[in-house]
Design an enzyme around this catalytic site. Sequence first.
Site, PDB file in Angstrom:
ATOM      1  N   GLU A  27       0.844  -1.206   0.000  1.00 13.68           N
ATOM      2  CA  GLU A  27       0.000   0.000   0.000  1.00 13.68           C
ATOM      3  C   GLU A  27       0.864   1.234   0.000  1.00 13.68           C
ATOM      4  O   GLU A  27       2.032   1.166   0.371  1.00 13.68           O
ATOM      5  CB  GLU A  27      -0.837   0.052   1.294  1.00 13.68           C
ATOM      6  CG  GLU A  27      -1.831  -1.039   1.398  1.00 13.68           C
ATOM      7  CD  GLU A  27      -2.493  -1.071   2.777  1.00 13.68           C
ATOM      8  OE1 GLU A  27      -2.272  -0.153   3.579  1.00 13.68           O
ATOM      9  OE2 GLU A  27      -3.232  -2.035   3.008  1.00 13.68           O
ATOM     10  N   TYR A  67      -7.143   2.430   5.947  1.00 13.80           N
ATOM     11  CA  TYR A  67      -6.267   1.317   5.569  1.00 13.80           C
ATOM     12  C   TYR A  67      -6.147   0.206   6.600  1.00 13.80           C
ATOM     13  O   TYR A  67      -5.327  -0.674   6.454  1.00 13.80           O
ATOM     14  CB  TYR A  67      -4.869   1.835   5.226  1.00 13.80           C
ATOM     15  CG  TYR A  67      -4.296   2.816   6.246  1.00 13.80           C
ATOM     16  CD1 TYR A  67      -4.072   2.457   7.563  1.00 13.80           C
ATOM     17  CD2 TYR A  67      -3.992   4.117   5.859  1.00 13.80           C
ATOM     18  CE1 TYR A  67      -3.562   3.346   8.483  1.00 13.80           C
ATOM     19  CE2 TYR A  67      -3.480   5.030   6.777  1.00 13.80           C
ATOM     20  CZ  TYR A  67      -3.263   4.631   8.092  1.00 13.80           C
ATOM     21  OH  TYR A  67      -2.769   5.515   9.002  1.00 13.80           O
ATOM     22  N   CYS A 101      27.647  44.179   6.265  1.00  7.75           N
ATOM     23  CA  CYS A 101      26.259  43.761   6.486  1.00  7.75           C
ATOM     24  C   CYS A 101      25.364  44.333   5.381  1.00  7.75           C
ATOM     25  O   CYS A 101      25.371  45.550   5.156  1.00  7.75           O
ATOM     26  CB  CYS A 101      25.784  44.267   7.848  1.00  7.75           C
ATOM     27  SG  CYS A 101      24.034  43.933   8.125  1.00  7.75           S
ATOM     28  N   CYS A 151      22.951  47.051   7.384  1.00  6.70           N
ATOM     29  CA  CYS A 151      23.416  48.275   8.043  1.00  6.70           C
ATOM     30  C   CYS A 151      24.825  48.683   7.625  1.00  6.70           C
ATOM     31  O   CYS A 151      25.322  49.721   8.060  1.00  6.70           O
ATOM     32  CB  CYS A 151      23.334  48.126   9.565  1.00  6.70           C
ATOM     33  SG  CYS A 151      24.525  46.958  10.215  1.00  6.70           S
ATOM     34  N   CYS A 163      27.131  39.976  11.578  1.00  6.80           N
ATOM     35  CA  CYS A 163      27.123  41.433  11.681  1.00  6.80           C
ATOM     36  C   CYS A 163      27.193  41.745  13.179  1.00  6.80           C
ATOM     37  O   CYS A 163      26.305  41.344  13.932  1.00  6.80           O
ATOM     38  CB  CYS A 163      25.838  42.007  11.090  1.00  6.80           C
ATOM     39  SG  CYS A 163      25.562  43.726  11.554  1.00  6.80           S
ATOM     40  N   CYS A 184      21.577  47.253  14.126  1.00  6.81           N
ATOM     41  CA  CYS A 184      21.248  46.689  12.813  1.00  6.81           C
ATOM     42  C   CYS A 184      19.744  46.408  12.739  1.00  6.81           C
ATOM     43  O   CYS A 184      19.222  45.575  13.483  1.00  6.81           O
ATOM     44  CB  CYS A 184      22.050  45.408  12.609  1.00  6.81           C
ATOM     45  SG  CYS A 184      21.655  44.555  11.079  1.00  6.81           S
TER      46      CYS A 184
HETATM   47  S1  IVH Z   1      -1.101   0.502   8.931  1.00  7.60           S
HETATM   48  C1  IVH Z   1      -0.963  -1.559  13.089  1.00  7.60           C
HETATM   49  N1  IVH Z   1      -1.056   1.514   6.531  1.00  7.60           N
HETATM   50  O1  IVH Z   1       2.121   5.498   9.138  1.00  7.60           O
HETATM   51  C2  IVH Z   1      -0.577  -0.851  11.857  1.00  7.60           C
HETATM   52  N2  IVH Z   1      -0.318   2.881   8.312  1.00  7.60           N
HETATM   53  O2  IVH Z   1       4.663   5.375  10.501  1.00  7.60           O
HETATM   54  C3  IVH Z   1      -1.446   0.289  11.529  1.00  7.60           C
HETATM   55  N3  IVH Z   1       0.336   5.156   7.625  1.00  7.60           N
HETATM   56  O3  IVH Z   1       0.766   5.156  12.351  1.00  7.60           O
HETATM   57  C4  IVH Z   1      -0.932   1.196  10.494  1.00  7.60           C
HETATM   58  N4  IVH Z   1      -0.096   4.908   5.490  1.00  7.60           N
HETATM   59  O4  IVH Z   1      -0.434   6.744  10.637  1.00  7.60           O
HETATM   60  C5  IVH Z   1      -0.793   1.729   7.823  1.00  7.60           C
HETATM   61  N5  IVH Z   1      -1.103   2.283   4.348  1.00  7.60           N
HETATM   62  C6  IVH Z   1      -0.861   2.495   5.629  1.00  7.60           C
HETATM   63  C7  IVH Z   1      -0.378   3.734   6.099  1.00  7.60           C
HETATM   64  C8  IVH Z   1      -0.107   3.893   7.459  1.00  7.60           C
HETATM   65  C9  IVH Z   1       0.318   5.742   6.418  1.00  7.60           C
HETATM   66  C10 IVH Z   1       0.780   5.831   8.852  1.00  7.60           C
HETATM   67  C11 IVH Z   1       0.009   5.515  10.100  1.00  7.60           C
HETATM   68  C12 IVH Z   1       1.020   4.889  11.018  1.00  7.60           C
HETATM   69  C13 IVH Z   1       2.284   5.502  10.517  1.00  7.60           C
HETATM   70  C14 IVH Z   1       3.509   4.737  10.919  1.00  7.60           C
END
Ligand code: IVH
Length: 681
Positions: free
Chosen positions: A113, A224, A406, A409, A424, A430
């Site tokens: 993702e 997500y 400067c 000034c 400066c 200044c």
């Molecule tokens: S999953 C238990 N999926 O990144 C795991 N997090 O650096 C839950 N984030 O706290 C998170 N895109 O705020 C997940 N595709 C994605 C994400 C994602 C951004 C953020 C989220 C997390 C942080 C960690």
Amino acid sequence: MEKQAAQARIQELRGILTENSRRYYVDNAPTMSDYEFDILMHELEDLEAEWPEFRTADSPTQRVGSDLQKGFVQRPHRYPMLSLANTYSISEVEEFAARAEKTLENGFSYCCELKFDGTAICLTYRNGTLYRALTRGDGIKGDDVTENARCIANIPQRLHGDYPPDFEIRGEVLMPYSAFDALNEERAANEEPPFANPRNAASGSLKLLDSAEVARRGLMCTLYHIPAQSGLDFESHDEALKAAASWGLPVSGERRLVHDIGGIREYIDHWDVNRKFLPFATDGIVIKINEMAAQRTLGYTAKVPRWAVAYKFKAEQALTPILSIDYQVGRTGAITPVANLEPVQLSGTVVKRATLVNAGQMEALDIHEGDWVYVEKGGEIIPKITAVEPSRRKPGARRPEFPVACPDCGTPLVREEDEAKWFCPNSDGCPMQIKGELLHFMSRRAMNVLAGEATVDQLFDLGLARTPADLYDLSLQELLTLDGWKEKSARRFRASLDASRDVPFERVLFALGIRFVGETTARAIARHFGSMDALAFATREQLLEVPDVGEVIADSVTKYFSDERHLVEIRRLRSHGLQFSVEREDESLSEALAGKTIVISGTFSISRDDMKALISRHGGKNSGSVSGKTTFLLAGENPGPEKLRKCSELGVPVLDEKAFMALLPPDTLKSVPFDEEPTLF
Ligand code: IVH
């Protein structure tokens, strides 16, 4: 590394990381790039692994950063909101996949993702209606931003289809680049500081106290993650997200299922290039084991799931020629070269200027006039020049001439031996330095007075303000006689000056602009000495007793207080009613424990008396014995067995010190008592 050196470095890293985490999550104004932050976090993790004797529960490696903020009701998360293990190295992603393949026998897949660069949110739907929205907070409890979430266009109030009666779904609130640019233009027109990037703008907007304003900000949400603990019967993560989409929820569409590291690599390579064309910011990709059964086998550490990893992209770079170089004078007199560039697109916005940091950096980069340079965005608004492209240098190009006087000034500049910067020296005369001091004093993290550069220019040019105390002398009537001031703007300015009288002493100290006394040092000094008077009396040796204060800071502070002009200014500020001492020890810190009856048992990292004081300063009630009325037992090391038995008999929860501390607002921790000192002013 020697043991002592390791311990010192561990402490130093903890200080830096805690401070920056606060700037990132609470102030929405980071001063370090994510990359720099992650590198330091990894260094700390490595040192703590090598020296386990220095591990502590409150280390930033053991906690997720906290965004908790005043003005919002805090509520516990049903299931902790964790962070993700992250890496910049593809070989660590390979190791993640190899470990998964070794541990998991049955066939499994990876869900790749985008890693959305916004601020995390947790939505609860009950009977198909949006019931609650919480920020991540400290991972255990979050700020209730339900009303604001209702103002985000693509978060549905009502679901359709075959949704479960009560469930949670998590995701990210984002500000698309188009909304971000419009917001910053508007802020510039109102003399408000711009947001450094869409992530800060998104989290700042989600934490506004005015929901109508949130609605105007053009935020969006992408979801997500449905926590596995919710008990919904999904075979896989992908299936859960498909179901969520069928109920009308905005689920990230760019995900892909792959079966091996080759597939992961293809996904990374694709988005490393194509993310530039997305309408919102991403900072990497996330790889999750797709099957729930496999996720259960891998489980969690205290902070992150073992079934997922984030691969973060290095900051994007752009290549563009330098058109000219300006030399800016800062409030300390330091001269900063800033390059004007041929405008170029970088991470969603157009970059026209970039800093060359100082004369030393210009020499190190070997900058020549008209050079093509690589620019990168760090935590700051203004991007940095990180390298020159030598193949594009014009024949005969010369090194730029650094000014000898400067630019504001005309005073001849000075450069100490081995210093990277030119200065400066005309600090009292200044104009740029004087105006810079005023702007620093009024800045959000100092006194938070609502005025920008144009106002300071006007007040200075008319001779109405040269020092901070002059600002407090300005009356409403006087302001109304000035060009361009209306009743509303004058009242707003006066009101913010009046409100600044409540700004705590540590920020007043920071606002004074004593050289080398940044926010962290100001806090340490304020808490150590307790009052301006005690500090002004302090000797160099006493200053050196403050943790993290070395000779340079101690000399700078004593020099500041030995200057009669500064003492006059401080006296004037005192007469205007600014805070000149830290809060008293017996004062209330929060209402986090209101209505709770707490029994303590065992030993803690602080004395038992201090622990009891802490409970009552947060509104809790101490009690000596466990009964049906006890909210929980706070158990330290070696708690009394009788108390524990009673708890299990009555079903009273038992919390350890770490879990207890997590209940308290993080900004109230570590307040140190002080003794009364004689009065100087
Ligand atoms: S999953 C238990 N999926 O990144 C795991 N997090 O650096 C839950 N984030 O706290 C998170 N895109 O705020 C997940 N595709 C994605 C994400 C994602 C951004 C953020 C989220 C997390 C942080 C960690």
